[in-house]
Scaffold this motif. Structure first.
Motif, PDB file in Angstrom:
ATOM      1  N   PRO A   6      25.534  70.410  44.040  1.00  0.00           N
ATOM      2  CA  PRO A   6      26.801  70.701  44.741  1.00  0.00           C
ATOM      3  C   PRO A   6      28.031  70.544  43.844  1.00  0.00           C
ATOM      4  O   PRO A   6      29.089  71.128  44.120  1.00  0.00           O
ATOM      5  N   LEU A   7      27.894  69.777  42.766  1.00  0.00           N
ATOM      6  CA  LEU A   7      29.050  69.546  41.892  1.00  0.00           C
ATOM      7  C   LEU A   7      29.332  70.730  40.967  1.00  0.00           C
ATOM      8  O   LEU A   7      30.372  70.777  40.310  1.00  0.00           O
ATOM      9  N   MET A   8      28.402  71.683  40.924  1.00  0.00           N
ATOM     10  CA  MET A   8      28.605  72.850  40.051  1.00  0.00           C
ATOM     11  C   MET A   8      29.798  73.698  40.506  1.00  0.00           C
ATOM     12  O   MET A   8      30.462  74.324  39.695  1.00  0.00           O
ATOM     13  N   ARG A   9      30.055  73.670  41.814  1.00  0.00           N
ATOM     14  CA  ARG A   9      31.231  74.413  42.306  1.00  0.00           C
ATOM     15  C   ARG A   9      32.513  73.822  41.743  1.00  0.00           C
ATOM     16  O   ARG A   9      33.408  74.550  41.315  1.00  0.00           O
ATOM     17  N   ARG A  10      32.589  72.512  41.780  1.00  0.00           N
ATOM     18  CA  ARG A  10      33.786  71.857  41.222  1.00  0.00           C
ATOM     19  C   ARG A  10      33.902  72.162  39.732  1.00  0.00           C
ATOM     20  O   ARG A  10      34.989  72.457  39.236  1.00  0.00           O
ATOM     21  N   LEU A  11      32.770  72.084  39.054  1.00  0.00           N
ATOM     22  CA  LEU A  11      32.788  72.301  37.605  1.00  0.00           C
ATOM     23  C   LEU A  11      33.270  73.709  37.280  1.00  0.00           C
ATOM     24  O   LEU A  11      34.116  73.922  36.406  1.00  0.00           O
ATOM     25  N   GLY A  12      32.749  74.690  38.026  1.00  0.00           N
ATOM     26  CA  GLY A  12      33.164  76.080  37.807  1.00  0.00           C
ATOM     27  C   GLY A  12      34.660  76.248  38.037  1.00  0.00           C
ATOM     28  O   GLY A  12      35.354  76.915  37.263  1.00  0.00           O
ATOM     29  N   ALA A  13      35.161  75.612  39.085  1.00  0.00           N
ATOM     30  CA  ALA A  13      36.586  75.742  39.407  1.00  0.00           C
ATOM     31  C   ALA A  13      37.438  75.139  38.302  1.00  0.00           C
ATOM     32  O   ALA A  13      38.446  75.721  37.875  1.00  0.00           O
ATOM     33  N   VAL A  14      37.041  73.984  37.825  1.00  0.00           N
ATOM     34  CA  VAL A  14      37.843  73.307  36.799  1.00  0.00           C
ATOM     35  C   VAL A  14      37.770  74.090  35.481  1.00  0.00           C
ATOM     36  O   VAL A  14      38.787  74.286  34.799  1.00  0.00           O
ATOM     37  N   LEU A  15      36.577  74.568  35.137  1.00  0.00           N
ATOM     38  CA  LEU A  15      36.464  75.347  33.894  1.00  0.00           C
ATOM     39  C   LEU A  15      37.307  76.617  33.966  1.00  0.00           C
ATOM     40  O   LEU A  15      37.850  77.074  32.965  1.00  0.00           O
ATOM     41  N   HIS A  16      37.420  77.163  35.157  1.00  0.00           N
ATOM     42  CA  HIS A  16      38.191  78.396  35.318  1.00  0.00           C
ATOM     43  C   HIS A  16      39.697  78.145  35.252  1.00  0.00           C
ATOM     44  O   HIS A  16      40.447  78.953  34.722  1.00  0.00           O
ATOM     45  N   HIS A  17      40.136  77.010  35.792  1.00  0.00           N
ATOM     46  CA  HIS A  17      41.586  76.788  35.955  1.00  0.00           C
ATOM     47  C   HIS A  17      42.204  75.850  34.920  1.00  0.00           C
ATOM     48  O   HIS A  17      43.427  75.787  34.820  1.00  0.00           O
ATOM     49  N   CYS A  18      41.377  75.076  34.223  1.00  0.00           N
ATOM     50  CA  CYS A  18      41.933  74.051  33.313  1.00  0.00           C
ATOM     51  C   CYS A  18      41.568  74.392  31.864  1.00  0.00           C
ATOM     52  O   CYS A  18      40.821  75.331  31.606  1.00  0.00           O
ATOM     53  N   ARG A  19      42.107  73.580  30.941  1.00  0.00           N
ATOM     54  CA  ARG A  19      41.814  73.853  29.519  1.00  0.00           C
ATOM     55  C   ARG A  19      40.324  73.740  29.248  1.00  0.00           C
ATOM     56  O   ARG A  19      39.713  74.607  28.649  1.00  0.00           O
ATOM     57  N   ASP A  20      39.707  72.654  29.674  1.00  0.00           N
ATOM     58  CA  ASP A  20      38.271  72.456  29.440  1.00  0.00           C
ATOM     59  C   ASP A  20      37.854  71.165  30.127  1.00  0.00           C
ATOM     60  O   ASP A  20      38.688  70.444  30.676  1.00  0.00           O
ATOM     61  N   VAL A  21      36.551  70.887  30.029  1.00  0.00           N
ATOM     62  CA  VAL A  21      35.970  69.704  30.675  1.00  0.00           C
ATOM     63  C   VAL A  21      35.291  68.841  29.612  1.00  0.00           C
ATOM     64  O   VAL A  21      34.743  69.371  28.650  1.00  0.00           O
ATOM     65  N   ARG A  22      35.333  67.524  29.781  1.00  0.00           N
ATOM     66  CA  ARG A  22      34.573  66.595  28.947  1.00  0.00           C
ATOM     67  C   ARG A  22      33.656  65.768  29.833  1.00  0.00           C
ATOM     68  O   ARG A  22      34.079  65.278  30.880  1.00  0.00           O
TER      69      ARG A  22
END
Ligand code: IPD
Ligand code: CA
Ligand code: CA
Length: 276
Positions: A169-185
């Motif tokens: 279920p957390l993949m949705r959040r991850l996709g949203a953040v990767l799409h809207h923010c600089r990047d994820v760590r």
């Protein structure tokens, strides 16, 4: 004893714990076990928790403790009075794999409100500290959170639970953040993710974790000027400072927007970017 004196004693204990962690790695004595199926724990996690427990009992006799390996009864968060919240090794998987993002996390809580926090990273040579309403420090120097105003330019930390079926279920959040923010760590130690927000290396962090993962880092981030909160309301009667569900910590100006994005992702409302 003043909070400053308590902080000094806590830093000493965390530093001694950090030395045990470094020595254990040099000795290459890493026996792996698994608790509840998938979650890794080494002999060092238990040995460090034992040492911290003994040192806390001798410095603060009779005060209660919640610690990941020796006293993990989360009902303790609901009680009044003094409570020490301890993660002997945050970043166990990193520790076991020879990575450096590892920390000792100790918080002192009174009547459900965190009073001080220490996060000591033995391989990185960093000790983060905070006292409620008095500020936050890295190796004794005052620190401040990011002042980012733009989601697009923000670097966001997060993590994932050990249970693989809880990750999907957390993949949705991850996709949203990767799409809207600089990047994820995904650095593998929640306590250090929070300290990285506290000193402006990360602009935000979100995750669901246990009280020992976040109690100290949460205060450190807030005292450094980050906004701390939850994506959904905290159940009545539980102290916000110890409620680890759906945490969001960020530069103040992006908190509302990032919170909204994550809630929309949870609700499957981002079909335009393929997240639904
Ligand atoms: C873990 C780390 C990780 C987070 C996990 C935690 P541990 O703690 O903080 O970053 O994503 O949810 O359980 O097991 O290494 O103490
Ligand atoms: Ca942890
Ligand atoms: Ca741990």
């Amino acid at each position: 004893m003043t909070l400053e004196e308590r902080l000094e004693a806590t830093i000493d204990i965390a530093t001694a714990a950090g030395k045990m962690i470094r020595d254990a790695r040099e000795g290459d004595d890493l026996k792996h076990h698994f608790k509840e199926g998938q979650e890794l724990v080494t002999d060092t996690d238990v040995a460090v928790d034992t040492m911290i427990t003994e040192r806390l009992e001798s410095a603060f006799p009779g005060e209660d403790r919640l610690s990941e390996e020796l006293a993990p009864d989360k009902d303790a968060v609901e009680q009044d009075g003094a409570l020490w919240v301890v993660d002997p090794i945050d970043g166990t998987v990193n520790f076991a794999h020879g990575l450096f993002h590892v920390a000792v996390s100790i918080a002192y809580v009174k009547d459900g409100v965190t009073q001080l926090g220490v996060v000591h990273a033995p391989f990185l040579g960093e000790t983060f500290t905070a006292i409620r309403d008095k500020g936050a420090w890295r190796n004794g120097q005052s620190i401040s959170a990011s002042q980012s105003e733009s989601l697009e330019q923000s670097l966001v930390g997060t993590g994932f639970p050990y249970r693989r079926d809880s990750r999907l279920p957390l993949m949705r959040r991850l996709g949203a953040v990767l799409h809207h923010c600089r990047d994820v760590r995904r650095n593998g130690a929640a306590a250090l993710d929070l300290c990285d927000v506290a000193c402006g290396r990360l602009d935000a962090y979100y995750e669901t974790v246990s009280p020992w993962d976040f109690a100290a880092g949460w205060l450190i981030a807030r005292e450094a000027g980050a906004r701390t909160g939850h994506l959904y309301p905290c159940p009545e009667g539980l102290p916000e400072d110890l409620y680890g569900e759906n945490l969001l910590v960020s530069a103040p100006a992006i908190f509302d927007e990032l919170g909204e994005l994550l809630r929309q992702a949870d609700a499957g409302e981002l079909r335009d970017i393929g997240i639904g």
